[in-house]
Design a protein around this motif. Structure first.
Motif, mmCIF file in Angstrom:
data_model
loop_
_atom_site.group_PDB
_atom_site.id
_atom_site.type_symbol
_atom_site.label_atom_id
_atom_site.label_comp_id
_atom_site.label_asym_id
_atom_site.label_seq_id
_atom_site.Cartn_x
_atom_site.Cartn_y
_atom_site.Cartn_z
ATOM 1 N N CYS A 137 0.832 -1.211 0.000
ATOM 2 C CA CYS A 137 0.000 0.000 0.000
ATOM 3 C C CYS A 137 0.863 1.256 0.000
ATOM 4 C CB CYS A 137 -0.934 0.003 1.203
ATOM 5 S SG CYS A 137 -2.230 -1.225 1.093
ATOM 6 N N GLU A 138 1.895 1.253 0.826
ATOM 7 C CA GLU A 138 2.779 2.413 0.917
ATOM 8 C C GLU A 138 3.466 2.686 -0.422
ATOM 9 O OE1 GLU A 138 6.668 3.371 3.512
ATOM 10 O OE2 GLU A 138 4.961 2.585 4.660
ATOM 11 N N LYS A 139 3.936 1.626 -1.054
ATOM 12 C CA LYS A 139 4.638 1.735 -2.340
ATOM 13 C C LYS A 139 3.728 2.305 -3.433
ATOM 14 C CE LYS A 139 6.662 -1.305 -5.803
ATOM 15 N NZ LYS A 139 6.929 -2.710 -6.140
ATOM 16 N N ASN A 140 2.438 1.980 -3.359
ATOM 17 C CA ASN A 140 1.502 2.382 -4.404
ATOM 18 C C ASN A 140 0.588 3.550 -4.010
ATOM 19 O OD1 ASN A 140 1.783 0.324 -6.726
ATOM 20 N ND2 ASN A 140 1.873 -0.915 -4.861
ATOM 21 N N GLY A 141 0.808 4.120 -2.829
ATOM 22 C CA GLY A 141 0.034 5.284 -2.398
ATOM 23 C C GLY A 141 -1.426 4.987 -2.093
ATOM 24 N N ILE A 142 -1.704 3.789 -1.589
ATOM 25 C CA ILE A 142 -3.066 3.387 -1.234
ATOM 26 C C ILE A 142 -3.196 3.419 0.283
ATOM 27 C CG2 ILE A 142 -4.770 1.513 -1.336
ATOM 28 C CD1 ILE A 142 -4.129 2.622 -4.094
ATOM 29 N N ASP A 143 -4.296 3.964 0.775
ATOM 30 C CA ASP A 143 -4.543 3.973 2.217
ATOM 31 C C ASP A 143 -4.884 2.571 2.700
ATOM 32 O OD1 ASP A 143 -4.148 6.702 2.507
ATOM 33 O OD2 ASP A 143 -6.255 7.174 2.161
#
Length: 100
Positions: free
Chosen positions: A54-60
């Motif tokens: 999630c962090e790598k792809n900007g997803i909450d």
């Protein structure tokens, strides 16, 4: 009455939820994921991998205060990682998580 689980039930009925780590990962890579939910009782490894993805792809990502059995009872499928693919449902779920 559990408002979060009621909203998640609506998300499932609308066909806007994916169950499981692998399918969630596919949703993220295809740009279909608006929010990732993680059950309270997932393994540390799953939590770490999901968090990094999630962090790598900007997803909450939200760790909800519900276990996999509670998710299974409410939504009909036992899973520790859930992907919400609708932005409006994702916003509502974030609001409800902030309240609890």
């Amino acid at each position: 009455m559990d408002k979060l689980m009621l909203v998640l039930g609506l998300v499932v009925k609308a066909g806007k939820m994916t169950f499981g780590y692998n399918l969630t990962e596919a949703d993220i890579k295809k740009g279909r994921c608006a929010l990732v939910l993680v059950a309270d009782d997932v393994s540390e490894r799953t939590l770490k991998n999901t968090s990094m993805l999630c962090e790598k792809n900007g997803i909450d990502m939200i760790k909800i205060n519900r276990d996999m059995d509670m998710i299974a009872n409410s939504l009909g499928k036992r899973s520790g990682v859930l992907s919400v693919t609708d932005i409006n449902f994702a916003k509502r779920i974030k609001e409800l998580s902030a309240e609890s």
